[in-house]
Design a protein around this motif. Structure first.
Motif, short mmCIF file in Angstrom:
data_model
loop_
_atom_site.label_atom_id
_atom_site.label_comp_id
_atom_site.label_asym_id
_atom_site.label_seq_id
_atom_site.Cartn_x
_atom_site.Cartn_y
_atom_site.Cartn_z
N GLY A 36 31.67 38.08 57.21
CA GLY A 36 32.15 37.71 58.28
C GLY A 36 33.78 37.87 58.31
O GLY A 36 34.19 39.02 58.60
N GLY A 37 34.70 37.14 58.24
CA GLY A 37 36.18 37.28 58.55
C GLY A 37 36.88 37.52 57.25
O GLY A 37 38.20 37.72 57.27
N GLY A 38 36.36 37.44 56.15
CA GLY A 38 36.92 37.70 54.88
C GLY A 38 36.22 38.01 53.73
O GLY A 38 35.01 38.44 53.86
N ILE A 39 36.69 38.25 52.45
CA ILE A 39 36.03 38.56 51.09
C ILE A 39 35.23 37.67 50.93
O ILE A 39 35.56 36.21 50.92
CB ILE A 39 37.07 38.85 50.09
CG1 ILE A 39 38.14 40.02 50.69
CG2 ILE A 39 36.25 39.28 48.93
CD1 ILE A 39 37.34 41.23 50.77
N ASN A 40 34.01 37.70 50.35
CA ASN A 40 33.17 36.72 49.93
C ASN A 40 33.48 35.69 48.96
O ASN A 40 34.18 36.15 47.84
CB ASN A 40 31.73 37.50 49.25
CG ASN A 40 30.77 36.26 48.66
OD1 ASN A 40 30.95 36.42 47.54
ND2 ASN A 40 30.12 36.06 49.43
N GLY A 41 33.37 34.36 48.91
CA GLY A 41 33.96 33.47 48.00
C GLY A 41 33.52 33.55 46.63
O GLY A 41 34.20 33.29 45.76
N GLY A 42 32.18 33.71 46.48
CA GLY A 42 31.88 34.24 45.09
C GLY A 42 32.35 35.33 44.55
O GLY A 42 33.02 35.20 43.35
N LEU A 43 32.68 36.52 45.15
CA LEU A 43 33.51 37.40 44.64
C LEU A 43 35.02 37.21 44.02
O LEU A 43 35.34 37.33 42.94
CB LEU A 43 33.76 38.78 45.35
CG LEU A 43 34.01 40.11 44.95
CD1 LEU A 43 35.55 40.19 45.10
CD2 LEU A 43 33.43 40.42 43.64
N LEU A 44 35.59 36.37 44.97
CA LEU A 44 36.89 35.83 44.67
C LEU A 44 36.74 34.76 43.49
O LEU A 44 37.78 35.07 42.65
CB LEU A 44 37.53 35.16 45.94
CG LEU A 44 37.55 35.97 47.14
CD1 LEU A 44 38.05 34.89 48.40
CD2 LEU A 44 38.79 36.83 46.81
N LEU A 45 36.01 33.89 43.53
CA LEU A 45 35.85 33.15 42.21
C LEU A 45 35.55 33.92 40.92
O LEU A 45 36.09 33.56 39.90
CB LEU A 45 34.63 32.18 42.32
CG LEU A 45 34.69 30.91 41.44
CD1 LEU A 45 35.74 30.12 41.79
CD2 LEU A 45 33.33 30.14 41.71
N ALA A 46 34.71 35.20 41.04
CA ALA A 46 34.65 35.95 39.76
C ALA A 46 35.84 36.70 39.39
O ALA A 46 36.16 36.85 38.21
CB ALA A 46 33.50 36.89 40.02
N VAL A 47 36.63 36.77 40.28
CA VAL A 47 38.00 37.76 40.24
C VAL A 47 38.79 36.74 39.38
O VAL A 47 39.66 36.95 38.09
CB VAL A 47 38.79 37.98 41.48
CG1 VAL A 47 40.10 38.57 40.95
CG2 VAL A 47 37.98 39.13 42.01
N ALA A 48 39.08 35.51 39.67
CA ALA A 48 39.63 34.51 39.17
C ALA A 48 39.18 34.16 37.73
O ALA A 48 40.12 34.02 36.75
CB ALA A 48 39.85 33.17 39.92
N GLY A 49 37.97 34.05 37.60
CA GLY A 49 37.14 33.82 36.56
C GLY A 49 37.58 34.73 35.41
O GLY A 49 37.68 34.46 34.32
N HIS A 50 37.51 35.99 35.90
CA HIS A 50 37.82 37.17 34.97
C HIS A 50 39.37 36.79 34.34
O HIS A 50 39.42 37.32 33.25
CB HIS A 50 37.83 38.36 35.61
CG HIS A 50 37.91 39.73 34.96
ND1 HIS A 50 38.20 40.82 35.62
CD2 HIS A 50 37.78 39.74 33.57
CE1 HIS A 50 38.56 41.58 34.58
NE2 HIS A 50 38.09 41.23 33.39
N ALA A 51 40.19 36.64 35.21
CA ALA A 51 41.72 36.53 34.81
C ALA A 51 41.83 35.33 33.65
O ALA A 51 42.32 35.36 32.62
CB ALA A 51 42.43 36.24 35.75
N LEU A 52 41.09 34.39 33.94
CA LEU A 52 40.82 33.27 32.92
C LEU A 52 40.36 33.41 31.68
O LEU A 52 40.70 33.41 30.52
CB LEU A 52 40.30 31.84 33.37
CG LEU A 52 41.06 31.15 34.51
CD1 LEU A 52 40.40 30.08 35.13
CD2 LEU A 52 42.22 30.47 33.87
N SER A 53 39.28 34.52 31.76
CA SER A 53 38.38 34.79 30.39
C SER A 53 39.34 35.84 29.47
O SER A 53 39.32 35.69 28.39
CB SER A 53 37.16 35.43 30.87
OG SER A 53 37.41 36.89 31.52
#
Length: 280
Positions: A36-53
């Motif tokens: 749609g109009g942006g980056i997939n929300g699941g991919l964004l959550l994985a990026v943030a999750g990667h930073a926390l890991s």
């Protein structure tokens, strides 16, 4: 000597620590993950999750993670700020924020995350569950994305990164005949063959076409909030994924997901609140 080819998913969530900035990471959101109009929300959550890991290596796996989507992310550079709020023996809790610079040079927050991390490998044990995996035809008897309507692929570039096989019983919407049951299910794996892991499950929780398609409502359904609970590390192979909804009201709907690995284990559950597609 051959060089290993890194998965597109690993490239998509890759982060570089910023010198002199503890907990600050730079990444690049690729256009191949748009929907749609942006980056997939699941991919964004994985990026943030990667930073926390990366912040607490002793606890590498998200156990429960919730993300609030504040503005639409676009392809291009992104910054993640991650902080461990509390570190314990078996569990750590942290927060992360993903932001981008807009056309005026201002930093705009895209996603705010709160999560608990642990070690799913240490949590293996006896399982008590009444949940049952969905009954699906074999992958070769399901509908691949090569049969998807062209307008769907045009709006969802990320589907080209997936080997997604949908249950024929839940794809009537693609023929203009939605069942109105609010359910889409199928088999999932990455097109490049990368095995699933906990971070990939965060993407998979938001990977299927919006369940509103089966309600006869095509179009982009942007996520407002997404929570994923991870129950085990998945074994290599196919994942079985079910998305369903029971309530659409006031222009919003909930979407529940279950993810099962090839051993028949329920490895993740999620719920998101999303905005219903606007009428054409």
């Amino acid at each position: 000597m051959t060089t290993a080819i890194r998965s597109e998913f690993d490239q998509g969530i890759a982060l570089t620590p910023r010198p002199g900035g503890p907990g600050l990471y730079d990444g690049e959101l690729g256009a191949g993950w748009q929907i749609g109009g942006g980056i997939n929300g699941g991919l964004l959550l994985a990026v943030a999750g990667h930073a926390l890991s990366l912040q607490h290596p002793e606890h590498p796996d998200p156990m429960s993670i919730s993300g609030y989507y504040l503005s639409a992310s676009r392809p291009g550079p992104a910054t993640v700020s991650a902080e461990v709020i509390r570190g314990g023996r078996s569990l750590s809790t942290g927060t992360a924020s993903l932001s981008q610079t807009d056309e005026q040079g201002r930093s705009v927050e895209r996603l705010r995350v709160l999560a608990s991390f642990g070690d799913l490998g240490a949590a293996e044990g006896e399982v008590h569950t009444s949940a049952e995996p969905p009954r699906l035809p074999p992958p070769d008897q399901c509908i691949g994305m090569e049969h998807a309507p062209p307008q769907l692929i045009e709006q969802a570039a990320l589907l080209e990164r997936f080997d997604l096989r949908l249950d024929p019983a839940t794809v009537g919407w693609a023929l203009g005949q939605p069942s109105k049951n609010g359910r889409i299910q199928g088999w999932f794996r990455l097109a490049d063959g990368r095995d699933p892991d906990p971070l990939l499950l965060l993407l998979v929780a938001d990977a299927l076409p919006p369940v509103t398609f089966d309600l006869g409502l095509p179009g982009w359904a942007p996520t407002i909030e997404l929570t994923v609970h991870l129950r085990a590390r998945p074994v290599p192979g196919w994942l079985r994924v079910v998305h369903s909804t029971r309530n659409l009201a006031g222009g919003h709907f909930e979407e529940d997901a279950e993810i099962w690995d090839e051993s028949g284990r329920l490895v993740a559950q999620s719920r998101q609140l999303a905005r219903a597609p606007r009428p054409a």
